[in-house]
Design a protein around this motif. Structure first.
Motif, PDB file in Angstrom:
ATOM      1  N   ILE A  84       0.846  -1.197   0.000  1.00 27.51           N
ATOM      2  CA  ILE A  84       0.000   0.000   0.000  1.00 27.51           C
ATOM      3  C   ILE A  84       0.885   1.252   0.000  1.00 27.51           C
ATOM      4  O   ILE A  84       0.662   2.198  -0.751  1.00 27.51           O
ATOM      5  N   GLU A  85       1.925   1.211   0.814  1.00 27.96           N
ATOM      6  CA  GLU A  85       2.847   2.341   0.964  1.00 27.96           C
ATOM      7  C   GLU A  85       3.571   2.683  -0.343  1.00 27.96           C
ATOM      8  O   GLU A  85       3.802   3.859  -0.623  1.00 27.96           O
ATOM      9  N   VAL A  86       3.944   1.685  -1.143  1.00 30.56           N
ATOM     10  CA  VAL A  86       4.729   1.951  -2.354  1.00 30.56           C
ATOM     11  C   VAL A  86       3.866   2.308  -3.563  1.00 30.56           C
ATOM     12  O   VAL A  86       4.410   2.644  -4.616  1.00 30.56           O
ATOM     13  N   ASN A  87       2.543   2.264  -3.419  1.00 31.45           N
ATOM     14  CA  ASN A  87       1.668   2.607  -4.547  1.00 31.45           C
ATOM     15  C   ASN A  87       2.005   3.954  -5.166  1.00 31.45           C
ATOM     16  O   ASN A  87       2.044   4.094  -6.387  1.00 31.45           O
ATOM     17  N   ALA A  88       2.228   4.959  -4.334  1.00 26.16           N
ATOM     18  CA  ALA A  88       2.542   6.293  -4.862  1.00 26.16           C
ATOM     19  C   ALA A  88       3.857   6.265  -5.642  1.00 26.16           C
ATOM     20  O   ALA A  88       3.972   6.896  -6.701  1.00 26.16           O
ATOM     21  N   GLY A  89       4.839   5.537  -5.145  1.00 23.76           N
ATOM     22  CA  GLY A  89       6.120   5.420  -5.848  1.00 23.76           C
ATOM     23  C   GLY A  89       5.976   4.700  -7.177  1.00 23.76           C
ATOM     24  O   GLY A  89       6.596   5.079  -8.174  1.00 23.76           O
ATOM     25  N   ILE A  90       5.145   3.663  -7.218  1.00 23.26           N
ATOM     26  CA  ILE A  90       4.893   2.944  -8.480  1.00 23.26           C
ATOM     27  C   ILE A  90       4.210   3.874  -9.474  1.00 23.26           C
ATOM     28  O   ILE A  90       4.544   3.882 -10.665  1.00 23.26           O
TER      29      ILE A  90
END
Length: 169
Positions: A112-118
């Motif tokens: 969930i946390e890395v969604n923005a980075g993806i």
């Protein structure tokens, strides 16, 4: 013989227009941007976490096929993810040689946390493309990977075949 005539007679096509070289460069660029945007896991670790999210309790060998990585790499990646507390590996009661994989709460939270980075990774890769160019590139890239999957040393094994007629063999 001059350098240019030697080059012309030796190379089938110049290095910078060879598909393999361009695909390798594109992968380097993608990996570099991935590391800029997401420091917590590697691209392969991210792929394994995504496969396990989509296939709860998948066995380690099947996960390797679904992530298109070899089984020894899959085992070492799963072990590292377990050490980081992102993945749980349990011996399969039906086949004690196998391990069943599941995401821990920490692993779910990380995805969930890395969604923005993806999302930023995607935007950065395609920032110089129009929406139409991006869509066309993705269709062709998916087709290239699909029609050549059998040539990979670690072919993707799908749960179901793609539904797009462009992928028919």
């Amino acid at each position: 013989m001059s350098d240019s005539s030697l080059t012309d007679s030796v190379l089938y096509e110049p290095l910078y227009v060879q598909p393999g070289h361009l695909l390798r460069r594109a992968q380097q660029i993608s990996a570099s941007i991935f590391h800029d945007e997401i420091a917590s896991v590697t691209p392969i670790q991210y792929a394994v976490l995504c496969v396990v999210l989509a296939n709860p309790q998948v066995d380690q060998v099947s996960m390797a096929g679904l992530a298109a990585i070899d089984t020894s790499t899959a085992a070492s990646v799963a072990s590292r993810l377990e050490e980081k507390g992102l993945l749980a590996r349990e011996v399969d009661s039906a086949d004690r040689r196998q391990r069943r994989l599941s995401l821990t709460q920490q692993g779910q939270d990380l995805l969930i946390e890395v969604n923005a980075g993806i999302s930023r990774l995607h935007r950065r890769i395609f920032e110089k493309f129009s929406a139409e160019e991006e869509a066309q590139f993705m269709v062709l890239l998916e087709k290239l990977v699909h029609v050549n999957n059998h040539q990979s040393r670690a072919p993707l094994t799908r749960v179901s075949p793609p539904t797009d007629p462009a992928f028919s063999d």
